[in-house]
Design an enzyme around this catalytic site. Structure first.
Site, PDB file in Angstrom:
ATOM      1  N   CYS A   1       0.816  -1.215   0.000  1.00  0.00           N
ATOM      2  CA  CYS A   1       0.000   0.000   0.000  1.00  0.00           C
ATOM      3  C   CYS A   1       0.850   1.266   0.000  1.00  0.00           C
ATOM      4  O   CYS A   1       0.539   2.229  -0.722  1.00  0.00           O
ATOM      5  CB  CYS A   1      -0.948  -0.008   1.188  1.00  0.00           C
TER       6      CYS A   1
ATOM      7  N   GLN B   1       1.304   5.775   8.370  1.00  0.00           N
ATOM      8  CA  GLN B   1       0.385   4.766   7.859  1.00  0.00           C
ATOM      9  C   GLN B   1      -0.753   4.468   8.833  1.00  0.00           C
ATOM     10  O   GLN B   1      -0.531   4.231  10.019  1.00  0.00           O
ATOM     11  CB  GLN B   1       1.156   3.489   7.512  1.00  0.00           C
TER      12      GLN B   1
ATOM     13  N   HIS C   1      -3.129   6.633   4.140  1.00  0.00           N
ATOM     14  CA  HIS C   1      -1.691   6.713   4.385  1.00  0.00           C
ATOM     15  C   HIS C   1      -1.155   8.053   3.876  1.00  0.00           C
ATOM     16  O   HIS C   1      -1.571   8.541   2.821  1.00  0.00           O
ATOM     17  CB  HIS C   1      -0.955   5.600   3.632  1.00  0.00           C
TER      18      HIS C   1
END
Length: 340
Positions: free
Chosen positions: A130, A157, A243
């Protein structure tokens, strides 16, 4: 004519998001199946206006299905992805299991769509981490213009990157701060996550970096350019979804901040929100539910000859996972399968 699509891990955060995005983007689906473990058998999940009941992954026959989106983690994927691939169903895997294997494409469609063409070697395509996915969407158009030498990135994150357990722990610990007797000790994370930050994601490696930091290095090299040097510090923060990354880039050539802003405005998948005033930037709360990777705070780095700083924010359940997987499926269809 559309596709027969399977979503594996349909009851999890990412699996549910895959179903939502397939519906939102009107992916050409003729038939869809939602799979889960036996303990979740029969759980209802939504696909647009339709409600699906999950089927048992262990007994499912992938023969005759076109595409399987996997969101079940490396362990189960190792068992079931080869079965699906052998049955002729193309696997798009969200786990880290296959990302670093040279004969399996690792794809971010805005960056390296041509890599999808290599899917047939093993009938598997890997989805990147991610934190990597959103970063390379921003890096690639700048790299094409001025060639990136080195990247220093610090990530912020959200807990959804650790799954439902991570989100529950943040919620429970936050409540416990205000309700006597409801204190919640760390279980999913190594330390308290509520009102705290933790500079530790995934396991530690011999050189002192974490596996999450190593992933960003290895994946950026595979997706963008093996010559890029990158160092990362990955931090878990008390945010539910989204994030953020502070990225410092050193180029081979000079790149003016105004030109960089213009390049990013034209880049696929990128939205620039960069006003030098209070609130003239994007934060995680504002990116939730959006498809874009948002760029703010673009500015020259005066400490090196050819440097830029920027702030990068994206919904990690979307671009960092489910959206990128669906975009891979779209790219696969257009370039290789020629059905939808």
């Amino acid at each position: 004519m559309g596709y027969k699509v399977v979503v594996v891990g349909a009851t999890g955060n990412v699996g549910r998001e895959m179903l939502n995005i397939l519906a939102e983007r009107q992916f050409p689906v003729d038939e869809i199946a939602a799979l889960a473990s036996r303990k979740s058998l029969g759980t209802e999940v939504s696909f647009g206006e339709t409600t699906l009941k999950t089927k048992d992954l262990d007994t499912f026959d992938f023969a005759g299905w076109d595409i399987a989106l996997f969101a079940i983690g490396s362990g189960p994927t190792k068992t079931y992805a080869p079965k699906a691939a052998a049955a002729g169903c193309v696997v798009i895997d969200n786990s880290s299991l296959y990302r670093y294997e040279p004969d399996i494409p690792l794809v971010v469609p805005e960056v390296n769509p041509e890599a999808v063409d290599g899917y047939a070697k093993r009938n598997i395509i890997a989805n990147p981490n991610c934190s990597t996915a959103q970063m390379v969407v921003a890096l690639k158009p700048l790299h094409d213009r001025a060639r990136i030498k080195r990247v220093v990135v610090s990530t912020y994150q959200s807990v959804s990157g650790a799954g439902k357990e991570g989100m529950d722990e943040l919620w429970d610990q936050t409540k416990g701060m205000y309700v006597p007797g409801q204190e919640k000790a760390p279980e999913k994370f190594t330390k308290q996550i509520a009102f705290n930050v933790i500079p530790h994601i995934d396991v530690f490696m011999e050189d002192g970096s974490t596996k999450e930091e190593w992933k960003m290095v290895a994946e950026t090299k595979k997706i963008v350019d093996p010559k890029i040097k990158l160092t990362a510090t990955c931090v878990r923060v008390p945010v539910f979804v989204g994030h953020s990354e502070a990225i410092n880039i050193e180029f081979e050539e000079f790149l003016d901040e105004d030109e960089a802003r213009d390049i990013l405005r034209e880049a696929p998948g990128v939205m620039v929100v960069d006003k030098r005033e209070d609130g003239g930037y994007v934060t995680p709360v504002e990116c939730v539910g959006d498809f874009a990777t948002f760029i703010s705070r673009v500015r020259q780095d005066s400490t090196i000859d050819n440097g830029l700083n920027l702030w990068c924010v994206s919904d990690n359940l979307r671009k960092g996972a489910a959206l990128n997987a669906v975009q891979i499926a779209e790219t696969l269809g257009k370039r290789c399968l020629n059905k939808g």
